[in-house]
Design a protein around this motif. Structure first.
Motif, PDB file in Angstrom:
ATOM      1  N   LEU A 176      79.635  47.745   5.602  1.00  0.00           N
ATOM      2  CA  LEU A 176      78.954  47.595   6.894  1.00  0.00           C
ATOM      3  C   LEU A 176      78.848  46.118   7.243  1.00  0.00           C
ATOM      4  N   LYS A 177      79.645  45.706   8.219  1.00  0.00           N
ATOM      5  CA  LYS A 177      79.597  44.301   8.632  1.00  0.00           C
ATOM      6  C   LYS A 177      78.350  44.044   9.465  1.00  0.00           C
ATOM      7  N   ARG A 178      77.837  42.828   9.351  1.00  0.00           N
ATOM      8  CA  ARG A 178      76.676  42.437  10.151  1.00  0.00           C
ATOM      9  C   ARG A 178      77.104  42.224  11.601  1.00  0.00           C
ATOM     10  N   LEU A 204      85.371  52.834   3.880  1.00  0.00           N
ATOM     11  CA  LEU A 204      85.446  52.792   5.348  1.00  0.00           C
ATOM     12  C   LEU A 204      84.725  51.534   5.824  1.00  0.00           C
ATOM     13  N   GLN A 205      85.407  50.767   6.649  1.00  0.00           N
ATOM     14  CA  GLN A 205      84.803  49.542   7.183  1.00  0.00           C
ATOM     15  C   GLN A 205      84.223  49.811   8.567  1.00  0.00           C
ATOM     16  N   ILE A 206      82.989  49.355   8.774  1.00  0.00           N
ATOM     17  CA  ILE A 206      82.386  49.366  10.109  1.00  0.00           C
ATOM     18  C   ILE A 206      82.350  47.925  10.563  1.00  0.00           C
ATOM     19  N   GLY A 207      83.002  47.641  11.667  1.00  0.00           N
ATOM     20  CA  GLY A 207      83.131  46.264  12.136  1.00  0.00           C
ATOM     21  C   GLY A 207      81.875  45.763  12.828  1.00  0.00           C
ATOM     22  N   THR A 208      81.874  44.456  13.034  1.00  0.00           N
ATOM     23  CA  THR A 208      80.695  43.806  13.620  1.00  0.00           C
ATOM     24  C   THR A 208      80.317  44.405  14.979  1.00  0.00           C
ATOM     25  N   ARG A 209      81.347  44.765  15.747  1.00  0.00           N
ATOM     26  CA  ARG A 209      81.091  45.279  17.101  1.00  0.00           C
ATOM     27  C   ARG A 209      80.509  46.685  17.086  1.00  0.00           C
ATOM     28  N   ASN A 210      80.627  47.348  15.974  1.00  0.00           N
ATOM     29  CA  ASN A 210      80.124  48.721  15.867  1.00  0.00           C
ATOM     30  C   ASN A 210      78.907  48.838  14.965  1.00  0.00           C
ATOM     31  N   PHE A 223      93.227  50.602  13.033  1.00  0.00           N
ATOM     32  CA  PHE A 223      92.565  50.658  14.344  1.00  0.00           C
ATOM     33  C   PHE A 223      91.887  49.312  14.535  1.00  0.00           C
ATOM     34  N   LYS A 224      92.298  48.573  15.554  1.00  0.00           N
ATOM     35  CA  LYS A 224      91.760  47.230  15.741  1.00  0.00           C
ATOM     36  C   LYS A 224      90.863  47.152  16.978  1.00  0.00           C
ATOM     37  N   PRO A 225      89.661  46.645  16.802  1.00  0.00           N
ATOM     38  CA  PRO A 225      88.763  46.462  17.955  1.00  0.00           C
ATOM     39  C   PRO A 225      89.065  45.139  18.640  1.00  0.00           C
ATOM     40  N   GLU A 271      78.466  40.041   5.255  1.00  0.00           N
ATOM     41  CA  GLU A 271      78.121  38.941   6.182  1.00  0.00           C
ATOM     42  C   GLU A 271      79.429  38.333   6.681  1.00  0.00           C
ATOM     43  N   ARG A 272      79.657  38.360   7.990  1.00  0.00           N
ATOM     44  CA  ARG A 272      80.945  37.900   8.544  1.00  0.00           C
ATOM     45  C   ARG A 272      80.772  36.823   9.608  1.00  0.00           C
ATOM     46  N   GLY A 273      79.562  36.208   9.587  1.00  0.00           N
ATOM     47  CA  GLY A 273      79.333  35.135  10.546  1.00  0.00           C
ATOM     48  C   GLY A 273      78.648  35.653  11.792  1.00  0.00           C
ATOM     49  N   THR A 278      86.747  34.651   6.387  1.00  0.00           N
ATOM     50  CA  THR A 278      87.817  34.524   7.378  1.00  0.00           C
ATOM     51  C   THR A 278      87.267  34.600   8.795  1.00  0.00           C
ATOM     52  N   HIS A 279      86.599  35.704   9.135  1.00  0.00           N
ATOM     53  CA  HIS A 279      86.084  35.832  10.503  1.00  0.00           C
ATOM     54  C   HIS A 279      84.903  34.898  10.742  1.00  0.00           C
ATOM     55  N   SER A 280      84.225  34.500   9.681  1.00  0.00           N
ATOM     56  CA  SER A 280      83.085  33.607   9.875  1.00  0.00           C
ATOM     57  C   SER A 280      83.528  32.204  10.219  1.00  0.00           C
ATOM     58  N   LEU A 339      92.880  46.320  -1.315  1.00  0.00           N
ATOM     59  CA  LEU A 339      93.681  45.889  -0.166  1.00  0.00           C
ATOM     60  C   LEU A 339      92.922  46.215   1.117  1.00  0.00           C
ATOM     61  N   ARG A 340      92.829  45.240   2.003  1.00  0.00           N
ATOM     62  CA  ARG A 340      92.281  45.500   3.331  1.00  0.00           C
ATOM     63  C   ARG A 340      93.421  45.550   4.343  1.00  0.00           C
ATOM     64  N   GLY A 341      93.192  46.237   5.468  1.00  0.00           N
ATOM     65  CA  GLY A 341      94.182  46.266   6.537  1.00  0.00           C
ATOM     66  C   GLY A 341      93.703  47.245   7.585  1.00  0.00           C
TER      67      GLY A 341
HETATM   68  C1  PEP Z   1      88.369  42.640  10.717  1.00  0.00           C
HETATM   69  O1  PEP Z   1      87.899  42.742   9.566  1.00  0.00           O
HETATM   70  O2  PEP Z   1      89.575  42.510  10.950  1.00  0.00           O
HETATM   71  C2  PEP Z   1      87.416  42.578  11.852  1.00  0.00           C
HETATM   72  C3  PEP Z   1      87.782  42.977  13.063  1.00  0.00           C
HETATM   73  O3  PEP Z   1      86.233  42.078  11.493  1.00  0.00           O
HETATM   74  P1  PEP Z   1      84.874  41.886  12.338  1.00  0.00           P
HETATM   75  O4  PEP Z   1      84.423  43.274  12.677  1.00  0.00           O
HETATM   76  O5  PEP Z   1      83.982  41.189  11.363  1.00  0.00           O
HETATM   77  O6  PEP Z   1      85.203  41.053  13.537  1.00  0.00           O
END
Ligand code: PEP
Ligand code: MN
Length: 271
Positions: A139-141, A114-120, A63-65, A169-171, A204-206, A58-60
């Motif tokens: 680790l997102k690109r 732990l997810q590291i988002g694209t912005r980080n 903390f939202k960037p 890879e998220r685009g 999704t984000h791509s 499950l993802r969710g």
């Molecule tokens: C997310 O997975 O909701 C997200 C913010 O993704 P990204 O960092 O790829 O924009």
């Protein structure tokens, strides 16, 4: 590649990250759930739906960037407690984003990954901290990053003693505006050539478009991806974050009916 001595590229045996029953890098890992945790009912109902459709995790986001500081920023610890409950009810391990190095140690108590988002992606102090967290890291690109820069960021995590890095890879940003980003599908076989680390794609984000999620997910499986991370919301039109791009549970179920059979078919193709 500039960095010839990276552990990310020198080890030859493929890394397999085991989370619960799933072996990421060997099995096809499907991570699904809402962009953000909004309420207990929303999260748990979505978790039940994705589980019955065959998701592994499950993802969710708690903390939202967000682009705007006035947009919904996530429920924080309250969101993590809801994820904990969803895990207890469904058995699904949790993937959740951490934004701040100061939060890593306690967010890690709720997260299986732990997810590291694209912005980080290049937030080096955050990378070092998750490298010491004892948890696998997705680790997102970075949306403007090359493969070389991305692998160097993976190296920040590996070099702290954490071998469990999953690339996502998220685009990337291009001149195209029809899609939210441009999915660099060639990153899948390219990363396969360059590194032993598993790679999943985020359809999704791509794309930013629910209608494109299934075709790109199938294409990613055909290209050899180790999994997908996809946004599913019980009522997409009510989502507080990324409402336009979430799949419905029914859409996700339909996709899953085709995704795993495609993987099985791919595995049977002659060498
Ligand atoms: C997310 O997975 O909701 C997200 C913010 O993704 P990204 O960092 O790829 O924009
Ligand atoms: Mn999102």
């Amino acid at each position: 590649m500039s960095s010839l001595k990276l552990a990310a590229i020198t080890k030859t045996r493929r890394t397999v990250v085991q989370v619960g029953e799933v072996k990421i890098g060997r099995d096809l890992a499907v991570i699904a759930g809402p962009c953000s945790v909004e309420s207990e009912a929303q999260t748990i109902e979505t978790a039940r739906a994705v589980k019955s459709a065959g998701a592994d995790m499950l993802r969710g986001g708690a903390f939202k960037p967000r682009t705007s500081p006035y947009s919904f920023q996530g429920l924080g610890i309250g969101g993590l407690r809801i994820l904990e409950k969803a895990k207890r009810e469904t058995g699904l391990p949790i993937v959740t984003e951490v934004l701040d190095p100061r939060d890593v140690s306690w967010v890690a108590e709720f997260a299986d990954i732990l997810q590291i988002g694209t912005r980080n992606m290049q937030n080096f102090s955050l990378l070092k901290e998750v490298g010491r967290s004892g948890r696998p890291v997705l680790l997102k690109r970075g949306m403007y990053s090359t493969l070389d820069e991305w692998l160097n960021c993976a190296e920040y995590i590996l070099s702290e003693g954490n071998p469990d890095v999953i690339l996502c890879e998220r685009g990337i940003r291009t001149f195209e505006t029809y899609t939210r980003n441009t999915l660099d599908l060639s990153a899948v076989p390219a990363i396969r050539e360059l590194t032993h680390l598993p790679i999943v794609i985020d359809p999704t984000h791509s794309t930013g478009r629910p209608s494109l999620i299934e075709p790109m997910s199938l294409a990613a499986v055909a290209a050899g991806a180790d999994g997908i991370i996809v946004e599913v919301h019980w009522r997409p039109e009510e989502a507080l974050c990324d409402a336009d791009q979430a799949m419905t549970p029914a859409g996700f179920t339909g996709m899953m009916n085709r995704l795993r059979p495609l993987r099985t078919f791919m595995e049977k193709l002659p060498a």
